[in-house]
Design an enzyme around this catalytic site. Sequence first.
Site, PDB file in Angstrom:
ATOM      1  N   LYS A  20      10.037   3.979   6.284  1.00 10.75           N
ATOM      2  CA  LYS A  20       9.842   5.371   6.713  1.00 10.75           C
ATOM      3  C   LYS A  20      11.063   5.938   7.420  1.00 10.75           C
ATOM      4  O   LYS A  20      11.371   7.115   7.276  1.00 10.75           O
ATOM      5  CB  LYS A  20       8.615   5.481   7.632  1.00 10.75           C
ATOM      6  CG  LYS A  20       7.309   5.330   6.887  1.00 10.75           C
ATOM      7  CD  LYS A  20       6.137   5.799   7.743  1.00 10.75           C
ATOM      8  CE  LYS A  20       4.844   5.721   6.961  1.00 10.75           C
ATOM      9  NZ  LYS A  20       3.663   5.979   7.789  1.00 10.75           N
TER      10      LYS A  20
ATOM     11  N   LYS B 117       3.511   1.476  -4.147  1.00 11.00           N
ATOM     12  CA  LYS B 117       2.070   1.644  -3.938  1.00 11.00           C
ATOM     13  C   LYS B 117       1.683   3.116  -4.123  1.00 11.00           C
ATOM     14  O   LYS B 117       2.519   4.007  -3.908  1.00 11.00           O
ATOM     15  CB  LYS B 117       1.659   1.123  -2.561  1.00 11.00           C
ATOM     16  CG  LYS B 117       2.113   1.967  -1.391  1.00 11.00           C
ATOM     17  CD  LYS B 117       1.509   1.474  -0.075  1.00 11.00           C
ATOM     18  CE  LYS B 117       1.945   2.378   1.070  1.00 11.00           C
ATOM     19  NZ  LYS B 117       1.395   2.031   2.353  1.00 11.00           N
TER      20      LYS B 117
ATOM     21  N   LYS C 210       0.175   9.013  -0.594  1.00 13.55           N
ATOM     22  CA  LYS C 210       0.158  10.465  -0.474  1.00 13.55           C
ATOM     23  C   LYS C 210       1.576  11.020  -0.388  1.00 13.55           C
ATOM     24  O   LYS C 210       1.851  12.141  -0.759  1.00 13.55           O
ATOM     25  CB  LYS C 210      -0.637  10.854   0.783  1.00 13.55           C
ATOM     26  CG  LYS C 210      -0.979  12.302   0.821  1.00 13.55           C
ATOM     27  CD  LYS C 210      -1.595  12.728   2.126  1.00 13.55           C
ATOM     28  CE  LYS C 210      -1.563  14.243   2.214  1.00 13.55           C
ATOM     29  NZ  LYS C 210      -1.378  14.733   3.563  1.00 13.55           N
TER      30      LYS C 210
HETATM   31  P1  TYM Z   1      -3.440   4.286   5.956  1.00 19.85           P
HETATM   32  O1  TYM Z   1      -4.054   5.510   6.535  1.00 19.85           O
HETATM   33  O2  TYM Z   1      -2.096   4.409   5.308  1.00 19.85           O
HETATM   34  O3  TYM Z   1      -4.408   3.643   4.877  1.00 19.85           O
HETATM   35  C1  TYM Z   1      -5.791   3.425   5.143  1.00 19.85           C
HETATM   36  C2  TYM Z   1      -6.214   2.151   4.441  1.00 19.85           C
HETATM   37  O4  TYM Z   1      -5.953   2.264   3.037  1.00 19.85           O
HETATM   38  C3  TYM Z   1      -5.193   1.127   2.594  1.00 19.85           C
HETATM   39  N1  TYM Z   1      -4.275   1.571   1.515  1.00 19.85           N
HETATM   40  C4  TYM Z   1      -4.188   0.995   0.297  1.00 19.85           C
HETATM   41  N2  TYM Z   1      -4.837  -0.041  -0.250  1.00 19.85           N
HETATM   42  C5  TYM Z   1      -4.524  -0.360  -1.537  1.00 19.85           C
HETATM   43  N3  TYM Z   1      -3.610   0.297  -2.278  1.00 19.85           N
HETATM   44  C6  TYM Z   1      -2.922   1.354  -1.751  1.00 19.85           C
HETATM   45  N4  TYM Z   1      -2.042   2.026  -2.499  1.00 19.85           N
HETATM   46  C7  TYM Z   1      -3.191   1.751  -0.400  1.00 19.85           C
HETATM   47  N5  TYM Z   1      -2.717   2.731   0.416  1.00 19.85           N
HETATM   48  C8  TYM Z   1      -3.389   2.600   1.594  1.00 19.85           C
HETATM   49  C9  TYM Z   1      -4.438   0.667   3.811  1.00 19.85           C
HETATM   50  O5  TYM Z   1      -4.082  -0.697   3.724  1.00 19.85           O
HETATM   51  C10 TYM Z   1      -5.443   0.902   4.928  1.00 19.85           C
HETATM   52  O6  TYM Z   1      -6.333  -0.174   5.023  1.00 19.85           O
HETATM   53  N6  TYM Z   1      -1.610   1.858   9.851  1.00 19.85           N
HETATM   54  C11 TYM Z   1      -2.829   2.155   9.149  1.00 19.85           C
HETATM   55  C12 TYM Z   1      -3.900   2.803   9.984  1.00 19.85           C
HETATM   56  C13 TYM Z   1      -4.304   2.048  11.199  1.00 19.85           C
HETATM   57  C14 TYM Z   1      -5.087   0.867  11.241  1.00 19.85           C
HETATM   58  C15 TYM Z   1      -5.268   0.575  12.617  1.00 19.85           C
HETATM   59  C16 TYM Z   1      -5.657   0.058  10.262  1.00 19.85           C
HETATM   60  C17 TYM Z   1      -4.038   2.397  12.482  1.00 19.85           C
HETATM   61  N7  TYM Z   1      -4.612   1.531  13.328  1.00 19.85           N
HETATM   62  C18 TYM Z   1      -6.012  -0.524  13.027  1.00 19.85           C
HETATM   63  C19 TYM Z   1      -6.405  -1.047  10.673  1.00 19.85           C
HETATM   64  C20 TYM Z   1      -6.579  -1.332  12.048  1.00 19.85           C
HETATM   65  C21 TYM Z   1      -2.500   3.119   8.046  1.00 19.85           C
HETATM   66  O7  TYM Z   1      -1.579   3.879   8.128  1.00 19.85           O
HETATM   67  O8  TYM Z   1      -3.404   3.117   7.040  1.00 19.85           O
END
Ligand code: TYM
Length: 336
Positions: free
Chosen positions: A116, A199, A202
């Site tokens: 990022k 991956k 968005k």
């Molecule tokens: P975020 O908002 O990017 O994504 C939410 C969840 O979706 C999963 N994910 C995917 N899984 C498979 N293929 C993909 N292309 C894909 N894109 C996203 C992510 O693995 C996630 O499970 N940092 C985290 C948010 C967060 C969090 C936490 C998660 C903040 N605090 C505590 C778990 C526990 C994030 O940005 O997810």
Amino acid sequence: MSEGTKKTILTCAQPTGQLHLGNYFGAVRNWVSFLDDHECFFGIVDQHAITTPYVPAELRRSTYRTVALYIACGLDPAKCRLFAQSHVIGHTELAWILGCLCPLGQLERMTQFKEKSQREDAGFVGSGLLFYPVLMAADILLYNADIVPVGEDQKQHIELCRDLAIRFNNTYSETFKVPDVSIPRDGARIRSLQSPDKKMSKSDPNQSGCVYLLDPPDRVRKKIMSAVTDSGREIRALPEKPGIANLLGILAAATGTPVAELEAAHAGKSYGEFKAVVADAVIACLEPIQKRFSEIDGDKAYLDSVFKEGADTAQARAYKTLAKVYRKAGFVPRPR
Ligand code: TYM
């Protein structure tokens, strides 16, 4: 199982207001499977969302849309706690304490931070982006979660959380459970339809590579039919065929059929015929979600009541952890 003996599930997602197939197959759908026999906390992490440039009014709107989408995907508020991170005092407080135990180098080496912060269009890079995984560790440890279900891309962050839990326990005495990660078999890494080496995301500059849960059926079909494949003919999930392997993964996740069975069932089909099958399966999977979403989106009073209930329960738990952590850290008790 009674309340106290149930294992705790905690996971979160950013309030993009636009979940895509990766978020659904890799995350949210897996979360639903825990509802009946676990104590579940699902956070919408608005404080994480401000680590990159954003527009406040859009964040507010996206937070409501995201909770509506969660509910539409099957996260029944009667069976789990849905909360906004900023509604619960404790996330940033615990993050500070964990941050004081976290080596700077470990944060600088995080893949997501490097990606990022080094992107050409990264613009302003604030220190919140570097500190992001520490806040994430706090999200998890604040609830003493047993299991954290995520997609594969978050694995490194969960590793850091485990390291910080161990470091805190070793420094101050046993306090936190060291959480386990749960990654779904199918859908753990859904890739962009246009660049299957990346991956689905968005922030993909080519939006036709990303299927959103609220995309109307004709748009879903168009995106899947124009997915990048290869010049071959075989429908096999091979490393040299990332596009077809991704479509097989999506079909497996949408239908619950293992990839090997799908390879056998669709052997001999043209890529066009196979893509049409994938499109039909995804559209069928999204239909009930879209219907439920349209019923609740915009019902601010209902969504506020969901947030309130979630925050009340989450806060009670967060205060308990925070009090214990502050005591162990040597802070003087707050005079009553
Ligand atoms: P975020 O908002 O990017 O994504 C939410 C969840 O979706 C999963 N994910 C995917 N899984 C498979 N293929 C993909 N292309 C894909 N894109 C996203 C992510 O693995 C996630 O499970 N940092 C985290 C948010 C967060 C969090 C936490 C998660 C903040 N605090 C505590 C778990 C526990 C994030 O940005 O997810």
